[in-house]
Design a protein around this motif. Structure first.
Motif, PDB file in Angstrom:
ATOM      1  N   VAL A   3       0.698  -1.113   0.091  1.00 48.06           N
ATOM      2  CA  VAL A   3      -0.090   0.033   0.103  1.00 48.06           C
ATOM      3  C   VAL A   3       0.800   1.178   0.195  1.00 48.06           C
ATOM      4  N   ILE A   4       0.487   2.330  -0.808  1.00 47.43           N
ATOM      5  CA  ILE A   4       1.146   3.619  -0.671  1.00 47.43           C
ATOM      6  C   ILE A   4       0.115   4.517   0.049  1.00 47.43           C
ATOM      7  N   GLY A  26       9.890   1.595   1.780  1.00 43.29           N
ATOM      8  CA  GLY A  26      10.619   2.837   1.343  1.00 43.29           C
ATOM      9  C   GLY A  26       9.787   3.921   1.164  1.00 43.29           C
ATOM     10  N   LYS A  27      10.637   5.076   0.789  1.00 38.28           N
ATOM     11  CA  LYS A  27       9.928   6.381   0.433  1.00 38.28           C
ATOM     12  C   LYS A  27       9.719   6.355  -1.049  1.00 38.28           C
ATOM     13  N   TYR A  28       8.646   7.078  -1.462  1.00 44.14           N
ATOM     14  CA  TYR A  28       8.465   7.160  -3.093  1.00 44.14           C
ATOM     15  C   TYR A  28       7.598   8.423  -3.595  1.00 44.14           C
ATOM     16  N   VAL A  55       5.815   3.229   1.000  1.00 42.88           N
ATOM     17  CA  VAL A  55       5.223   2.015   0.568  1.00 42.88           C
ATOM     18  C   VAL A  55       5.556   1.158   1.590  1.00 42.88           C
ATOM     19  N   TYR A  56       4.447   0.548   1.944  1.00 46.99           N
ATOM     20  CA  TYR A  56       4.371  -0.637   3.142  1.00 46.99           C
ATOM     21  C   TYR A  56       4.170  -1.921   2.472  1.00 46.99           C
ATOM     22  N   LEU A  81      -1.201   0.593  -8.454  1.00 47.61           N
ATOM     23  CA  LEU A  81       0.099   1.463  -9.365  1.00 47.61           C
ATOM     24  C   LEU A  81       1.158   0.597  -9.223  1.00 47.61           C
ATOM     25  N   LYS A  82       1.957   0.702 -10.281  1.00 44.63           N
ATOM     26  CA  LYS A  82       3.242   0.395 -10.130  1.00 44.63           C
ATOM     27  C   LYS A  82       4.170   1.183  -9.261  1.00 44.63           C
ATOM     28  N   THR A  83       5.152   0.674  -8.531  1.00 45.31           N
ATOM     29  CA  THR A  83       6.100   1.487  -7.724  1.00 45.31           C
ATOM     30  C   THR A  83       7.502   0.719  -7.796  1.00 45.31           C
ATOM     31  N   PRO A  84       8.539   1.501  -7.379  1.00 48.24           N
ATOM     32  CA  PRO A  84       9.799   0.695  -7.410  1.00 48.24           C
ATOM     33  C   PRO A  84       9.863  -0.562  -6.647  1.00 48.24           C
TER      34      PRO A  84
END
Length: 125
Positions: A3-4, A26-28, A55-56, A81-84
């Motif tokens: 989750v963001i 991490g942070k995003y 992001v968790y 959504l896509k994240t790193p």
């Protein structure tokens, strides 16, 4: 699942207790979204800005709790959504933001700084 979070669920914020069983990945910085101030928490909608997020990794029980927390009369919907860190859910605001103050920095933690800057600019010398 992941989750963001971008507002009151971030570390050391009012609702961060909901994330105690979650693992911070991490942070995003998420592009293509704008943040608005609803008072105690923010609203994020698609737009031309950037928002600062965390992001968790969460379990299904936490996702269910977050769904209940965000289920105030249809105000939010979840989007993947896509994240790193892989695909993650984000809660987007569904109601009208006209007239709400925009947090131009996209950082919920800096919302009070932005308000004080506006007050200083608008205050006569």
């Amino acid at each position: 699942m992941k989750v963001i979070v971008y507002g009151s669920l971030r570390r050391k914020q009012g609702n961060s207790r909901w994330m105690t069983a979650a693992q911070l990945l991490g942070k995003y910085d998420l592009e293509g979204y704008e943040m608005y101030n609803l008072g105690y928490y923010p609203a994020v909608i698609p737009g031309k800005g950037l928002i600062h997020c965390e992001v968790y990794r969460i379990d299904s029980a936490t996702l269910t709790e977050l769904d209940e927390l965000k289920n105030s009369p249809g105000a939010y919907r979840r989007k993947l959504l896509k994240t790193p860190f892989g695909r993650a859910w984000i809660y987007l605001y569904c109601l009208n933001v006209v007239g709400l103050p925009r947090i131009r920095s996209g950082d919920w933690l800096k919302r009070n700084e932005e308000v004080s800057q506006i007050v200083k600019k608008d205050t006569p010398p």
